[in-house]
Design an enzyme around this catalytic site. Structure first.
Site, PDB file in Angstrom:
ATOM      1  N   HIS A 197       1.640   4.224  -3.157  1.00 38.80           N
ATOM      2  CA  HIS A 197       1.631   5.877  -3.021  1.00 38.80           C
ATOM      3  C   HIS A 197       2.841   6.457  -3.728  1.00 38.80           C
ATOM      4  O   HIS A 197       2.680   7.370  -4.456  1.00 38.80           O
ATOM      5  CB  HIS A 197       1.759   6.495  -1.555  1.00 38.80           C
ATOM      6  CG  HIS A 197       0.224   6.402  -0.995  1.00 38.80           C
ATOM      7  ND1 HIS A 197      -0.883   6.842  -1.212  1.00 38.80           N
ATOM      8  CD2 HIS A 197      -0.293   5.682   0.504  1.00 38.80           C
ATOM      9  CE1 HIS A 197      -1.921   6.513  -0.714  1.00 38.80           C
ATOM     10  NE2 HIS A 197      -1.511   5.851   0.349  1.00 38.80           N
TER      11      HIS A 197
ATOM     12  N   HIS B 154       0.738  -1.016  -0.154  1.00 39.70           N
ATOM     13  CA  HIS B 154      -0.100  -0.088  -0.057  1.00 39.70           C
ATOM     14  C   HIS B 154       0.896   1.254  -0.022  1.00 39.70           C
ATOM     15  O   HIS B 154       0.703   2.360  -0.840  1.00 39.70           O
ATOM     16  CB  HIS B 154      -0.979  -0.024   1.336  1.00 39.70           C
ATOM     17  CG  HIS B 154      -1.691   1.246   1.411  1.00 39.70           C
ATOM     18  ND1 HIS B 154      -3.111   1.323   0.940  1.00 39.70           N
ATOM     19  CD2 HIS B 154      -1.417   2.607   2.043  1.00 39.70           C
ATOM     20  CE1 HIS B 154      -3.568   2.576   1.314  1.00 39.70           C
ATOM     21  NE2 HIS B 154      -2.508   3.288   1.986  1.00 39.70           N
ATOM     22  N   GLU B 155       1.843   1.385   0.809  1.00 37.80           N
ATOM     23  CA  GLU B 155       2.739   2.591   0.920  1.00 37.80           C
ATOM     24  C   GLU B 155       3.547   2.687  -0.285  1.00 37.80           C
ATOM     25  O   GLU B 155       3.566   3.770  -0.792  1.00 37.80           O
ATOM     26  CB  GLU B 155       3.496   2.412   2.257  1.00 37.80           C
ATOM     27  CG  GLU B 155       2.724   2.514   3.619  1.00 37.80           C
ATOM     28  CD  GLU B 155       1.759   3.651   3.716  1.00 37.80           C
ATOM     29  OE1 GLU B 155       2.415   4.801   3.124  1.00 37.80           O
ATOM     30  OE2 GLU B 155       0.776   3.299   4.351  1.00 37.80           O
TER      31      GLU B 155
ATOM     32  N   GLU C 263      -6.046   6.997  -1.697  1.00 29.56           N
ATOM     33  CA  GLU C 263      -6.016   5.832  -0.914  1.00 29.56           C
ATOM     34  C   GLU C 263      -6.515   4.438  -1.239  1.00 29.56           C
ATOM     35  O   GLU C 263      -6.018   3.419  -1.371  1.00 29.56           O
ATOM     36  CB  GLU C 263      -6.792   5.988   0.579  1.00 29.56           C
ATOM     37  CG  GLU C 263      -6.015   6.915   1.252  1.00 29.56           C
ATOM     38  CD  GLU C 263      -4.997   6.399   1.928  1.00 29.56           C
ATOM     39  OE1 GLU C 263      -5.003   5.187   2.542  1.00 29.56           O
ATOM     40  OE2 GLU C 263      -3.896   6.953   2.119  1.00 29.56           O
TER      41      GLU C 263
END
Length: 272
Positions: free
Chosen positions: A148, A144-145, A201
């Site tokens: 980004h 997820h990070e 997100e």
């Protein structure tokens, strides 16, 4: 038309005028195809350099406080998982595997992790220890990070901020009073910044899910991860005013995407 909507329109117009439309990543199996507006005078390299300075200061401060963790079992797990996920970034960006990736763990009770522009990863030990994360769940967080960073969401947010700042300056010249400007700024935040943050997100959830699957980590762990995060998070603001999707929305989106990436996970497991 109210000053809020006039201001929001002005900010949007300035944003579009000063930006170029790009797609930072390929869509992958999860199909993230949204075009992004990036301020043309703010390059990826500039953002990477700015964040790198901040990242190094964080590491220096952690070292001075005796909090930088290079040797614990947590640190070894995080670095081993990163070593499997980073090569998978090429599925979304050909240049990403060659970034100057750095992976560090900081001893802290904070339930947090991030991957800044250019591939600078930090995990806080509290996230792993307090939530008792499995390797699959750590991979879900890390994917997820990393997503980004791949999507350059930080640069995108800065580009929007420039549009708002320019509109604020021109709004003052156009005769809007301070009260109107403050109200207009609030309107711009709700109309532009927060919705896009929730969208970002969701993109990070989907791309992260695929990165973890490609790395051989069970994508179903994303569901147990966010269940744990939800239990630890306490009360949250309504989704409309939050930069994160509501738990139910997030879980539904992940469940819908898991069948798309499960073959990638099975293929990665078979290739071990």
């Amino acid at each position: 038309m109210s000053s809020v909507f006039r201001f929001a329109g002005l900010a949007a117009a300035l944003l579009l005028a000063g930006c170029q439309q790009v797609n930072t990543t390929s869509g992958g199996a999860v199909g993230v195809e949204r075009k992004q507006y990036m301020f043309s005078m703010l390059s990826s390299q500039q953002v990477d350099q700015m964040y790198s300075q901040s990242y190094q200061k964080t590491l220096t401060d952690a070292t001075s406080a005796g909090k930088l963790d290079n040797d614990s079992s947590d640190a070894k797990r995080v670095k081993a998982i990163a070593a499997r996920l980073i090569p998978q970034t090429g599925a979304f960006r050909q240049d990403a595997p060659g970034w100057d990736w750095q992976v560090n763990v900081i001893k802290s009770d904070e339930l947090n992790a991030n991957c800044g522009p250019g591939g600078k990863i930090i995990f806080y030990s509290g996230l792993i220890d307090q939530l008792k994360l499995t390797d699959d769940e750590i991979a879900a967080v890390m994917g997820h990070e990393i997503a980004h960073a791949l999507r350059e969401h930080g640069r995108e947010a800065m580009s929007k901020a420039y549009g708002v700042q320019m509109a604020t300056q021109l709004g003052g010249l156009a005769g809007l009073g301070q009260d109107s400007l403050q109200l207009a700024n609030t309107g711009v935040e709700y109309l532009m910044t927060l919705p896009n943050s929730r969208q970002n997100e969701n993109e990070a959830d989907l791309i992260g899910l695929e990165l973890a699957a490609r790395g051989g980590y069970n994508p179903n762990a994303a569901l147990t991860l966010w269940e744990k995060m939800g239990q630890a998070g306490g009360e949250k603001p309504p989704e409309l005013l939050s930069t994160h999707p509501a738990d139910a929305t997030r879980m539904a989106n992940l469940q819908a995407a898991i069948p798309k990436v499960m073959p990638l996970y099975e293929q990665a497991k078979a290739g071990k």
